[in-house]
Design an enzyme around this catalytic site. Structure first.
Site, PDB file in Angstrom:
ATOM      1  N   ASP A  67       3.531  -6.924   1.905  1.00 62.38           N
ATOM      2  CA  ASP A  67       2.956  -6.709   3.240  1.00 62.38           C
ATOM      3  C   ASP A  67       1.492  -6.323   3.029  1.00 62.38           C
ATOM      4  O   ASP A  67       1.069  -5.996   1.911  1.00 62.38           O
ATOM      5  CB  ASP A  67       3.719  -5.578   3.955  1.00 62.38           C
ATOM      6  CG  ASP A  67       3.130  -5.250   5.326  1.00 62.38           C
ATOM      7  OD1 ASP A  67       2.774  -6.178   6.067  1.00 62.38           O
ATOM      8  OD2 ASP A  67       3.017  -4.045   5.656  1.00 62.38           O
ATOM      9  N   SER A  68       0.744  -6.296   4.125  1.00 58.72           N
ATOM     10  CA  SER A  68      -0.641  -5.834   4.060  1.00 58.72           C
ATOM     11  C   SER A  68      -0.706  -4.380   3.606  1.00 58.72           C
ATOM     12  O   SER A  68      -1.762  -3.906   3.204  1.00 58.72           O
ATOM     13  CB  SER A  68      -1.270  -5.927   5.450  1.00 58.72           C
ATOM     14  OG  SER A  68      -0.598  -5.032   6.323  1.00 58.72           O
TER      15      SER A  68
ATOM     16  N   GLY B  64      -4.377  -7.561  10.462  1.00 59.16           N
ATOM     17  CA  GLY B  64      -4.380  -7.981  11.873  1.00 59.16           C
ATOM     18  C   GLY B  64      -5.716  -8.404  12.447  1.00 59.16           C
ATOM     19  O   GLY B  64      -5.767  -9.214  13.362  1.00 59.16           O
TER      20      GLY B  64
ATOM     21  N   CYS C 144       5.778  -9.282   6.652  1.00 54.46           N
ATOM     22  CA  CYS C 144       4.576  -9.114   7.450  1.00 54.46           C
ATOM     23  C   CYS C 144       4.466 -10.263   8.452  1.00 54.46           C
ATOM     24  O   CYS C 144       4.407 -11.432   8.038  1.00 54.46           O
ATOM     25  CB  CYS C 144       3.368  -9.115   6.516  1.00 54.46           C
ATOM     26  SG  CYS C 144       1.785  -8.956   7.345  1.00 54.46           S
ATOM     27  N   ASN C 145       4.450  -9.946   9.719  1.00 58.39           N
ATOM     28  CA  ASN C 145       4.346 -10.986  10.759  1.00 58.39           C
ATOM     29  C   ASN C 145       2.987 -11.672  10.709  1.00 58.39           C
ATOM     30  O   ASN C 145       2.875 -12.878  10.909  1.00 58.39           O
ATOM     31  CB  ASN C 145       4.539 -10.363  12.136  1.00 58.39           C
ATOM     32  CG  ASN C 145       5.924  -9.784  12.330  1.00 58.39           C
ATOM     33  OD1 ASN C 145       6.812 -10.447  12.829  1.00 58.39           O
ATOM     34  ND2 ASN C 145       6.120  -8.546  11.916  1.00 58.39           N
TER      35      ASN C 145
ATOM     36  N   GLU D  49      -0.546   3.703   7.921  1.00 58.97           N
ATOM     37  CA  GLU D  49      -1.020   3.655   6.528  1.00 58.97           C
ATOM     38  C   GLU D  49      -1.396   5.048   6.036  1.00 58.97           C
ATOM     39  O   GLU D  49      -1.199   5.381   4.873  1.00 58.97           O
ATOM     40  CB  GLU D  49      -2.243   2.727   6.405  1.00 58.97           C
ATOM     41  CG  GLU D  49      -1.922   1.250   6.456  1.00 58.97           C
ATOM     42  CD  GLU D  49      -1.173   0.747   5.220  1.00 58.97           C
ATOM     43  OE1 GLU D  49      -1.586   1.066   4.108  1.00 58.97           O
ATOM     44  OE2 GLU D  49      -0.158   0.044   5.395  1.00 58.97           O
TER      45      GLU D  49
ATOM     46  N   THR E 291       5.636  -5.090  11.128  1.00 60.27           N
ATOM     47  CA  THR E 291       6.596  -4.327  10.318  1.00 60.27           C
ATOM     48  C   THR E 291       6.206  -2.856  10.131  1.00 60.27           C
ATOM     49  O   THR E 291       7.019  -2.059   9.675  1.00 60.27           O
ATOM     50  CB  THR E 291       6.789  -4.999   8.941  1.00 60.27           C
ATOM     51  OG1 THR E 291       5.501  -5.139   8.307  1.00 60.27           O
ATOM     52  CG2 THR E 291       7.433  -6.352   9.090  1.00 60.27           C
ATOM     53  N   HIS E 292       4.984  -2.502  10.496  1.00 66.98           N
ATOM     54  CA  HIS E 292       4.608  -1.083  10.449  1.00 66.98           C
ATOM     55  C   HIS E 292       5.277  -0.289  11.591  1.00 66.98           C
ATOM     56  O   HIS E 292       5.561   0.897  11.439  1.00 66.98           O
ATOM     57  CB  HIS E 292       3.090  -0.914  10.584  1.00 66.98           C
ATOM     58  CG  HIS E 292       2.317  -1.193   9.333  1.00 66.98           C
ATOM     59  ND1 HIS E 292       2.138  -2.463   8.831  1.00 66.98           N
ATOM     60  CD2 HIS E 292       1.650  -0.359   8.480  1.00 66.98           C
ATOM     61  CE1 HIS E 292       1.396  -2.397   7.726  1.00 66.98           C
ATOM     62  NE2 HIS E 292       1.088  -1.136   7.497  1.00 66.98           N
TER      63      HIS E 292
HETATM   64  N1  DGL Z   1       2.710  -5.200   8.923  1.00 66.60           N
HETATM   65  C1  DGL Z   1       2.020  -6.343   9.331  1.00 66.60           C
HETATM   66  C2  DGL Z   1       2.718  -7.187  10.346  1.00 66.60           C
HETATM   67  O1  DGL Z   1       3.934  -7.231  10.333  1.00 66.60           O
HETATM   68  C3  DGL Z   1       0.536  -6.396   9.317  1.00 66.60           C
HETATM   69  C4  DGL Z   1      -0.217  -5.284   9.911  1.00 66.60           C
HETATM   70  C5  DGL Z   1      -1.681  -5.383   9.621  1.00 66.60           C
HETATM   71  O2  DGL Z   1      -2.027  -5.278   8.459  1.00 66.60           O
HETATM   72  O3  DGL Z   1      -2.471  -5.588  10.548  1.00 66.60           O
HETATM   73  O4  DGL Z   1       2.109  -7.849  11.132  1.00 66.60           O
END
Ligand code: DGL
Length: 269
Positions: free
Chosen positions: A15-16, A48, A78-79, A157, A190-191
Protein backbone atom coordinates in the site's frame (compact mmCIF):
# COMPACT_ATOMS: atom_id res chain seq x y z
CA UNK A 1 10.03 -23.20 -9.69
CA UNK A 2 8.01 -26.33 -8.89
CA UNK A 3 4.61 -25.63 -7.33
CA UNK A 4 5.38 -27.71 -4.22
CA UNK A 5 8.12 -25.23 -3.36
CA UNK A 6 6.44 -22.19 -4.85
CA UNK A 7 3.29 -22.61 -2.76
CA UNK A 8 5.31 -22.11 0.42
CA UNK A 9 6.53 -18.67 -0.63
CA UNK A 10 5.09 -15.58 1.06
CA UNK A 11 2.28 -13.44 -0.31
CA UNK A 12 3.43 -9.86 -0.98
CA UNK A 13 1.06 -7.10 0.11
CA UNK A 14 1.60 -3.39 -0.45
CA UNK A 15 0.00 0.00 0.00
CA UNK A 16 1.07 3.64 -0.13
CA UNK A 17 1.52 3.29 3.61
CA UNK A 18 -0.02 1.61 6.63
CA UNK A 19 -3.58 1.39 5.26
CA UNK A 20 -3.15 -2.00 3.64
CA UNK A 21 -2.57 -3.48 7.11
CA UNK A 22 -6.39 -3.43 7.34
CA UNK A 23 -6.40 -5.87 4.39
CA UNK A 24 -3.47 -7.88 5.77
CA UNK A 25 -5.53 -8.52 8.92
CA UNK A 26 -8.28 -10.16 6.86
CA UNK A 27 -5.74 -12.16 4.85
CA UNK A 28 -4.03 -13.39 8.01
CA UNK A 29 -7.36 -14.28 9.60
CA UNK A 30 -8.51 -16.28 6.58
CA UNK A 31 -5.13 -17.88 5.79
CA UNK A 32 -3.05 -17.82 9.02
CA UNK A 33 -0.72 -20.52 7.69
CA UNK A 34 0.53 -18.30 4.85
CA UNK A 35 3.66 -16.14 5.16
CA UNK A 36 3.27 -12.45 4.28
CA UNK A 37 5.59 -9.62 3.36
CA UNK A 38 3.95 -6.24 3.89
CA UNK A 39 5.39 -3.10 2.28
CA UNK A 40 4.35 0.37 3.41
CA UNK A 41 5.54 2.99 0.91
CA UNK A 42 4.94 5.64 3.58
CA UNK A 43 7.67 7.99 2.40
CA UNK A 44 5.57 8.58 -0.71
CA UNK A 45 2.13 8.57 0.96
CA UNK A 46 -0.40 9.78 0.22
CA UNK A 47 -0.76 8.39 -3.29
CA UNK A 48 -4.20 10.00 -3.51
CA UNK A 49 -2.93 13.36 -4.76
CA UNK A 50 -0.08 12.03 -6.95
CA UNK A 51 -0.16 11.48 -10.72
CA UNK A 52 -1.08 8.07 -12.09
CA UNK A 53 2.38 7.96 -13.67
CA UNK A 54 4.08 8.44 -10.31
CA UNK A 55 1.92 5.75 -8.68
CA UNK A 56 2.70 3.35 -11.53
CA UNK A 57 6.45 3.91 -11.05
CA UNK A 58 6.21 3.27 -7.30
CA UNK A 59 3.99 0.21 -7.79
CA UNK A 60 6.43 -1.22 -10.31
CA UNK A 61 9.46 -0.66 -8.05
CA UNK A 62 7.73 -2.21 -5.03
CA UNK A 63 6.48 -5.18 -7.04
CA UNK A 64 10.02 -5.78 -8.29
CA UNK A 65 11.27 -5.65 -4.69
CA UNK A 66 8.61 -8.17 -3.64
CA UNK A 67 9.39 -10.51 -6.52
CA UNK A 68 13.07 -10.49 -5.53
CA UNK A 69 12.21 -11.83 -2.05
CA UNK A 70 10.52 -13.83 -3.77
CA UNK A 71 6.73 -13.89 -3.32
CA UNK A 72 4.16 -16.14 -5.03
CA UNK A 73 1.45 -13.46 -5.43
CA UNK A 74 1.01 -9.72 -5.01
CA UNK A 75 -1.93 -8.03 -3.33
CA UNK A 76 -2.42 -4.33 -4.07
CA UNK A 77 -3.98 -3.40 -0.75
CA UNK A 78 -4.67 0.06 -2.08
CA UNK A 79 -7.63 1.38 -4.09
CA UNK A 80 -5.62 4.29 -5.47
CA UNK A 81 -2.76 2.09 -6.72
CA UNK A 82 -5.27 -0.34 -8.19
CA UNK A 83 -6.88 2.40 -10.27
CA UNK A 84 -3.52 3.71 -11.48
CA UNK A 85 -1.36 0.62 -11.74
CA UNK A 86 -3.13 -2.78 -11.59
CA UNK A 87 -3.51 -3.14 -15.36
CA UNK A 88 0.11 -2.15 -15.96
CA UNK A 89 1.41 -4.59 -13.31
CA UNK A 90 -0.63 -7.44 -14.79
CA UNK A 91 0.81 -6.73 -18.23
CA UNK A 92 4.31 -6.55 -16.80
CA UNK A 93 4.25 -9.65 -14.59
CA UNK A 94 2.31 -12.18 -16.58
CA UNK A 95 3.04 -15.27 -14.51
CA UNK A 96 2.26 -13.98 -11.01
CA UNK A 97 -1.24 -13.61 -9.58
CA UNK A 98 -1.92 -9.92 -8.91
CA UNK A 99 -4.99 -9.30 -6.81
CA UNK A 100 -6.22 -5.72 -6.57
CA UNK A 101 -9.17 -3.89 -5.03
CA UNK A 102 -11.71 -1.20 -5.76
CA UNK A 103 -14.45 0.56 -3.78
CA UNK A 104 -17.34 -1.80 -2.96
CA UNK A 105 -20.03 -0.06 -5.03
CA UNK A 106 -21.85 -3.27 -5.97
CA UNK A 107 -22.52 -4.54 -2.40
CA UNK A 108 -23.42 -1.00 -1.30
CA UNK A 109 -26.02 -0.65 -4.06
CA UNK A 110 -27.49 -3.99 -2.99
CA UNK A 111 -28.04 -2.95 0.64
CA UNK A 112 -29.04 0.74 0.47
CA UNK A 113 -32.64 1.45 1.43
CA UNK A 114 -32.61 5.19 0.88
CA UNK A 115 -31.14 4.72 -2.60
CA UNK A 116 -28.23 6.97 -1.72
CA UNK A 117 -24.73 5.52 -1.38
CA UNK A 118 -21.80 7.57 -0.11
CA UNK A 119 -18.21 6.82 -1.10
CA UNK A 120 -15.23 8.05 0.89
CA UNK A 121 -11.99 7.64 -1.08
CA UNK A 122 -8.93 9.49 -2.33
CA UNK A 123 -9.26 11.95 -5.19
CA UNK A 124 -6.99 9.66 -7.24
CA UNK A 125 -9.51 6.84 -6.94
CA UNK A 126 -12.58 9.03 -7.49
CA UNK A 127 -11.14 10.70 -10.60
CA UNK A 128 -9.98 7.46 -12.21
CA UNK A 129 -11.46 5.87 -15.32
CA UNK A 130 -11.79 2.64 -13.32
CA UNK A 131 -14.09 4.31 -10.82
CA UNK A 132 -16.20 5.79 -13.62
CA UNK A 133 -16.49 2.30 -15.11
CA UNK A 134 -17.47 0.88 -11.72
CA UNK A 135 -20.28 3.44 -11.41
CA UNK A 136 -21.39 2.71 -14.94
CA UNK A 137 -21.59 -1.03 -14.21
CA UNK A 138 -23.05 -1.07 -10.71
CA UNK A 139 -24.23 2.41 -9.77
CA UNK A 140 -27.34 2.54 -11.94
CA UNK A 141 -30.65 3.29 -10.25
CA UNK A 142 -29.13 4.78 -7.09
CA UNK A 143 -27.54 8.09 -6.29
CA UNK A 144 -23.82 7.74 -5.56
CA UNK A 145 -22.34 10.69 -3.70
CA UNK A 146 -18.56 10.79 -3.55
CA UNK A 147 -16.27 12.51 -1.10
CA UNK A 148 -12.50 12.90 -1.46
CA UNK A 149 -11.07 12.89 2.06
CA UNK A 150 -7.91 15.01 1.80
CA UNK A 151 -5.67 14.81 4.83
CA UNK A 152 -7.27 11.77 6.44
CA UNK A 153 -4.63 9.31 5.20
CA UNK A 154 -1.90 11.55 6.68
CA UNK A 155 -3.62 11.47 10.12
CA UNK A 156 -3.69 7.67 10.01
CA UNK A 157 -0.07 7.50 8.82
CA UNK A 158 0.89 9.51 11.91
CA UNK A 159 -1.11 7.11 14.07
CA UNK A 160 -3.50 9.88 15.10
CA UNK A 161 -6.66 7.82 15.12
CA UNK A 162 -8.39 9.57 18.00
CA UNK A 163 -7.08 13.11 17.66
CA UNK A 164 -9.38 16.11 17.52
CA UNK A 165 -8.03 16.98 14.06
CA UNK A 166 -8.89 13.53 12.71
CA UNK A 167 -12.35 13.75 14.25
CA UNK A 168 -12.91 17.17 12.69
CA UNK A 169 -11.88 15.92 9.23
CA UNK A 170 -14.16 12.88 9.46
CA UNK A 171 -17.08 15.11 10.50
CA UNK A 172 -16.37 17.52 7.65
CA UNK A 173 -16.26 14.73 5.05
CA UNK A 174 -19.18 12.71 6.37
CA UNK A 175 -21.65 15.56 6.69
CA UNK A 176 -22.31 16.08 2.95
CA UNK A 177 -22.90 12.34 2.55
CA UNK A 178 -25.32 12.25 5.47
CA UNK A 179 -27.04 15.44 4.27
CA UNK A 180 -27.56 13.78 0.88
CA UNK A 181 -29.38 10.92 2.66
CA UNK A 182 -26.74 8.19 2.37
CA UNK A 183 -27.55 5.19 4.56
CA UNK A 184 -24.63 3.17 3.19
CA UNK A 185 -21.08 4.44 3.01
CA UNK A 186 -18.25 2.71 1.19
CA UNK A 187 -14.82 3.00 2.79
CA UNK A 188 -12.98 3.28 -0.53
CA UNK A 189 -9.48 3.61 0.89
CA UNK A 190 -7.71 0.93 2.94
CA UNK A 191 -6.60 3.48 5.55
CA UNK A 192 -10.17 4.31 6.58
CA UNK A 193 -11.06 1.04 8.36
CA UNK A 194 -8.61 2.19 11.06
CA UNK A 195 -11.04 5.04 11.87
CA UNK A 196 -14.17 3.00 11.23
CA UNK A 197 -15.37 3.32 14.85
CA UNK A 198 -14.94 7.08 14.70
CA UNK A 199 -16.82 7.24 11.37
CA UNK A 200 -19.61 5.04 12.76
CA UNK A 201 -19.91 7.18 15.88
CA UNK A 202 -20.37 10.34 13.85
CA UNK A 203 -22.61 8.73 11.20
CA UNK A 204 -24.80 6.97 13.76
CA UNK A 205 -25.57 3.27 13.99
CA UNK A 206 -28.22 3.33 11.26
CA UNK A 207 -25.58 3.99 8.64
CA UNK A 208 -24.00 0.90 7.13
CA UNK A 209 -20.23 1.13 6.52
CA UNK A 210 -18.74 -1.15 3.88
CA UNK A 211 -15.09 -2.17 3.94
CA UNK A 212 -13.64 -4.38 1.18
CA UNK A 213 -10.85 -6.09 3.15
CA UNK A 214 -12.65 -9.35 3.80
CA UNK A 215 -13.86 -9.70 0.21
CA UNK A 216 -10.32 -9.14 -1.06
CA UNK A 217 -8.96 -11.80 1.30
CA UNK A 218 -11.53 -14.29 -0.04
CA UNK A 219 -10.56 -13.37 -3.57
CA UNK A 220 -6.89 -13.99 -2.81
CA UNK A 221 -7.79 -17.40 -1.38
CA UNK A 222 -9.88 -18.30 -4.45
CA UNK A 223 -7.15 -17.18 -6.81
CA UNK A 224 -4.40 -19.12 -5.03
CA UNK A 225 -6.61 -22.20 -4.94
CA UNK A 226 -7.21 -21.94 -8.70
CA UNK A 227 -3.51 -21.84 -9.48
CA UNK A 228 -2.59 -24.44 -6.84
CA UNK A 229 -0.53 -22.01 -4.79
CA UNK A 230 -2.16 -22.30 -1.35
CA UNK A 231 0.38 -23.18 1.32
CA UNK A 232 -0.21 -26.77 2.47
CA UNK A 233 1.58 -26.18 5.80
CA UNK A 234 -0.66 -25.98 8.85
CA UNK A 235 1.71 -24.11 11.14
CA UNK A 236 1.36 -20.37 11.80
CA UNK A 237 2.88 -18.34 8.97
CA UNK A 238 5.55 -15.65 9.32
CA UNK A 239 5.07 -11.93 8.84
CA UNK A 240 7.63 -9.43 7.63
CA UNK A 241 6.99 -5.70 7.57
CA UNK A 242 8.94 -3.16 5.51
CA UNK A 243 8.54 0.61 5.55
CA UNK A 244 10.42 3.62 4.20
CA UNK A 245 8.69 6.04 6.56
CA UNK A 246 10.77 8.93 7.80
CA UNK A 247 8.72 9.02 11.01
CA UNK A 248 10.58 8.04 14.15
CA UNK A 249 7.57 6.18 15.47
CA UNK A 250 6.90 4.14 12.28
CA UNK A 251 7.40 0.80 14.05
CA UNK A 252 5.15 1.89 16.89
CA UNK A 253 2.37 2.99 14.49
CA UNK A 254 2.56 -0.24 12.49
CA UNK A 255 2.58 -2.33 15.67
CA UNK A 256 -0.44 -0.47 17.01
CA UNK A 257 -2.40 -0.89 13.80
CA UNK A 258 -1.41 -4.54 13.52
CA UNK A 259 -2.40 -5.17 17.14
CA UNK A 260 0.88 -6.44 18.58
CA UNK A 261 4.52 -5.45 18.53
CA UNK A 262 6.23 -6.26 15.23
CA UNK A 263 9.67 -5.46 13.88
CA UNK A 264 9.73 -3.21 10.83
CA UNK A 265 12.61 -3.40 8.38
CA UNK A 266 13.79 -0.46 6.32
CA UNK A 267 12.55 -0.42 2.75
CA UNK A 268 15.12 0.92 0.35
CA UNK A 269 13.29 1.07 -2.96
N1 DGL B 1 -4.73 3.31 1.15
C1 DGL B 1 -4.86 3.81 -0.15
C2 DGL B 1 -6.15 3.50 -0.83
O1 DGL B 1 -6.72 2.46 -0.55
C3 DGL B 1 -4.15 5.03 -0.59
C4 DGL B 1 -4.21 6.23 0.26
C5 DGL B 1 -3.27 7.30 -0.20
O2 DGL B 1 -2.08 7.05 -0.14
O3 DGL B 1 -3.73 8.36 -0.65
O4 DGL B 1 -6.61 4.22 -1.66
Amino acid sequence: MHNIIKNQLPIGVFDSGVGGISVLKHLNKLMPNEDYIYVADSQYAPYGNKSAEFIRARSLAISQFLLQQPVKAIVLACNTATAAAAAMLREHFLDIPIIAMEPAIKPAVEVTRTGVVGVMATSGTLQSAQFAALLESYGQGVEVVTQACHGLVECIERGELNHANTHALITQYLQPLLDAGADTIVLGCTHYPFVKDQIQEIAGDKVHLIDTGQAVAKQVHTRLLQVDLLNPMTTQGKLNFYSNSAQQNAEEVISRLWGEHVKVQTLDV
